[in-house]
Design a protein around this motif. Structure first.
Motif, PDB file in Angstrom:
ATOM      1  N   ARG A  57       0.824  -1.212   0.000  1.00 17.10           N
ATOM      2  CA  ARG A  57       0.000   0.000   0.000  1.00 17.10           C
ATOM      3  C   ARG A  57       0.855   1.257   0.000  1.00 17.10           C
ATOM      4  O   ARG A  57       0.556   2.220  -0.718  1.00 17.10           O
ATOM      5  CB  ARG A  57      -0.936   0.005   1.217  1.00 17.10           C
ATOM      6  N   ASP A  58       1.927   1.266   0.800  1.00 14.92           N
ATOM      7  CA  ASP A  58       2.772   2.462   0.835  1.00 14.92           C
ATOM      8  C   ASP A  58       3.422   2.720  -0.515  1.00 14.92           C
ATOM      9  O   ASP A  58       3.485   3.868  -0.982  1.00 14.92           O
ATOM     10  CB  ASP A  58       3.844   2.318   1.914  1.00 14.92           C
TER      11      ASP A  58
ATOM     12  N   ASP B  99       2.721   6.033  -2.670  1.00 12.12           N
ATOM     13  CA  ASP B  99       3.887   6.881  -2.972  1.00 12.12           C
ATOM     14  C   ASP B  99       4.013   7.122  -4.471  1.00 12.12           C
ATOM     15  O   ASP B  99       4.351   8.235  -4.913  1.00 12.12           O
ATOM     16  CB  ASP B  99       5.164   6.243  -2.434  1.00 12.12           C
TER      17      ASP B  99
ATOM     18  N   ARG C 236      -0.169  12.550   0.749  1.00  9.37           N
ATOM     19  CA  ARG C 236       1.266  12.341   0.542  1.00  9.37           C
ATOM     20  C   ARG C 236       1.840  13.277  -0.521  1.00  9.37           C
ATOM     21  O   ARG C 236       3.046  13.494  -0.551  1.00  9.37           O
ATOM     22  CB  ARG C 236       1.540  10.887   0.151  1.00  9.37           C
TER      23      ARG C 236
END
Length: 216
Positions: free
Chosen positions: A155-156, A160, A188
């Motif tokens: 997920r990160d 990103d 983000r």
């Protein structure tokens, strides 16, 4: 009030549960997950999932749903087109976002992680622009490598890469995150541009539709 949600990924379930808990605690959510519909729509086009979506909508109605919200941008138009005759409202999660984008400014950039999402999202933005009587210029940006991260459960990495794609946009009034799964990337991104995502406004609209049905 009962809202059925048609997803093409189980990753959407906690997102919409959290939004419901924060803003619509009296709303019961029933999640229907059919991952294969996105795969088929991407390979064969949205028309290939019409019969399956029709059956799912009918089942949701029989099970007592006051409204249905399709959270997949690639098949949302299919679900919406099947609403007449169903007896309950059928909403696509990205329509309120598209309307807000049109109201924000004429230069709109759509960011997506799946190519099949672009055509229905661009058509939706153009439809909302026509409804509002506004001229818009819509461009697209593909977040390279993001979907592979999503499929791998990273997920990160996914968010990103989406945020990086958003930050690459410099000549727009507003950036649209075409898929509900992309919503977390808005926080983000470092851009000063307006960045819109679909889950919150989509759920708000669906909750309002449920309330109208209950009052009728």
């Amino acid at each position: 009030m009962i809202l059925a949600l048609l997803h093409t990924s189980p990753a959407h379930i906690p997102v919409f549960d959290a939004l419901r808990d924060a803003a619509h605690p009296g709303l019961t959510l029933r999640h229907l997950v059919r991952e294969e519909l996105l795969v088929r729509a991407g390979e064969r086009g949205p028309g290939s999932v019409v019969d399956d979506v029709r059956a799912l909508l009918a089942a949701a109605r029989r099970d007592g749903a006051d409204a249905v919200l399709c959270t997949c941008s690639s098949i949302g138009g299919v679900a919406e087109d099947l609403a007449p005759g169903l007896g309950v409202p059928v909403l696509r999660v990205d329509r309120p976002m598209a309307a807000r984008a049109v109201a924000t400014g004429p230069r709109i950039t759509v960011v997506a992680t799946v190519h099949s999402t672009f055509a229905p999202t661009l058509a939706l933005v153009e439809e909302e622009a026509a409804r509002a009587g506004r001229a818009v210029e819509v461009r697209t940006v593909f977040a390279d490598g993001a979907w592979e991260c999503f499929l791998a459960g990273d997920r990160d990495g996914y968010l990103d890469r989406v945020a990086a794609a958003v930050d690459s946009v410099t000549d727009a009034d507003v950036v649209v995150l075409a898929q509900a799964s992309m919503a977390g990337a808005a926080d983000r991104a470092r851009t000063a541009l307006a960045v819109l995502s679909s889950p919150r406004p989509g759920l708000d609209a669906a909750a309002a539709a449920c309330a109208v049905v209950r009052r009728a």
